[in-house]
Design a protein around this motif. Structure first.
Motif, PDB file in Angstrom:
ATOM      1  N   ILE A  11     -47.638 -70.165 -57.254  1.00 43.65           N
ATOM      2  CA  ILE A  11     -46.755 -69.008 -57.224  1.00 43.65           C
ATOM      3  C   ILE A  11     -47.115 -68.174 -55.990  1.00 43.65           C
TER       4      ILE A  11
ATOM      5  N   TYR B 216     -40.612 -63.441 -55.568  1.00 42.66           N
ATOM      6  CA  TYR B 216     -41.165 -64.020 -56.792  1.00 42.66           C
ATOM      7  C   TYR B 216     -41.513 -62.962 -57.840  1.00 42.66           C
TER       8      TYR B 216
ATOM      9  N   THR C 232     -40.935 -60.631 -60.783  1.00 39.76           N
ATOM     10  CA  THR C 232     -39.953 -60.602 -61.861  1.00 39.76           C
ATOM     11  C   THR C 232     -40.058 -59.344 -62.698  1.00 39.76           C
TER      12      THR C 232
ATOM     13  N   ILE D 253     -45.414 -62.175 -61.108  1.00 42.53           N
ATOM     14  CA  ILE D 253     -44.688 -63.081 -60.225  1.00 42.53           C
ATOM     15  C   ILE D 253     -44.454 -64.390 -60.965  1.00 42.53           C
ATOM     16  N   ARG D 254     -43.321 -65.044 -60.645  1.00 42.20           N
ATOM     17  CA  ARG D 254     -42.942 -66.284 -61.343  1.00 42.20           C
ATOM     18  C   ARG D 254     -42.320 -67.233 -60.337  1.00 42.20           C
ATOM     19  N   ASN D 255     -42.659 -68.533 -60.464  1.00 38.11           N
ATOM     20  CA  ASN D 255     -42.069 -69.536 -59.577  1.00 38.11           C
ATOM     21  C   ASN D 255     -40.783 -70.101 -60.196  1.00 38.11           C
TER      22      ASN D 255
ATOM     23  N   SER E  52     -45.735 -68.177 -64.472  1.00 36.29           N
ATOM     24  CA  SER E  52     -45.975 -66.823 -63.983  1.00 36.29           C
ATOM     25  C   SER E  52     -47.446 -66.434 -64.085  1.00 36.29           C
TER      26      SER E  52
END
Length: 152
Positions: free
Chosen positions: A56, A62, A64, A72-74, A79
């Motif tokens: 990530i 990224y 969220t 952060i999340r891919n 996350s």
């Protein structure tokens, strides 16, 4: 040759490790900060994830969530949250490239500040790499507004 306004990218001299509780999950979390090459950036890697992309990047695209913590999340939905103290320490020490290996869904809160992370990075050492840092030049005004359209 770099001008006085340019600087070289940086990374860690050697790996560093820290352990502690996640404030939201209550889980014991282990983190390993690994040196990374120029251009890598700050990238979090969930070491507890198998069969999906565990990486990530710590980039604005990224993010969220930012209520009570920064998450952060891919693209795979993986996350990591509560990254703000680590990110503050990285920025404050001018650290550009690091692989952050974490074995859970959030970073440990430690003492609630960035001081232990700063000390950890200082012990590991920060080194200059062979590429210049990219420079962002702001050419127009930038505004940040809350959901209710209030400027912050």
């Amino acid at each position: 040759m770099a001008s006085q306004h340019q600087a070289f990218q940086t990374s860690l001299r050697q790996p560093a490790e820290v352990r502690g509780l996640g404030i939201h999950s209550g889980r014991f979390i282990e983190v390993s900060l690994q040196p990374a090459p120029a251009g890598h950036g700050i990238v979090f890697c969930r070491t507890d994830i198998e069969g999906q992309d565990p990486f990530i990047p710590a980039l604005i695209d990224y993010v969220t969530e930012a209520r009570l913590c920064t998450k952060i999340r891919n693209a795979a939905g993986i996350s990591v949250s509560t990254i703000e103290h680590f990110m503050a320490a990285f920025h404050g020490l001018g650290l550009d490239n690091v692989l952050v290996e974490v074995d859970g869904p959030e970073m440990p809160i430690l003492d609630g500040s960035a001081i232990q992370i700063v000390q950890l990075i200082q012990q590991a050492g920060v080194i200059a790499l062979d590429k210049l840092k990219p420079v962002l030049v702001v050419t127009e005004p930038v505004e940040v507004k809350l959901e209710n359209n209030v400027l912050i």
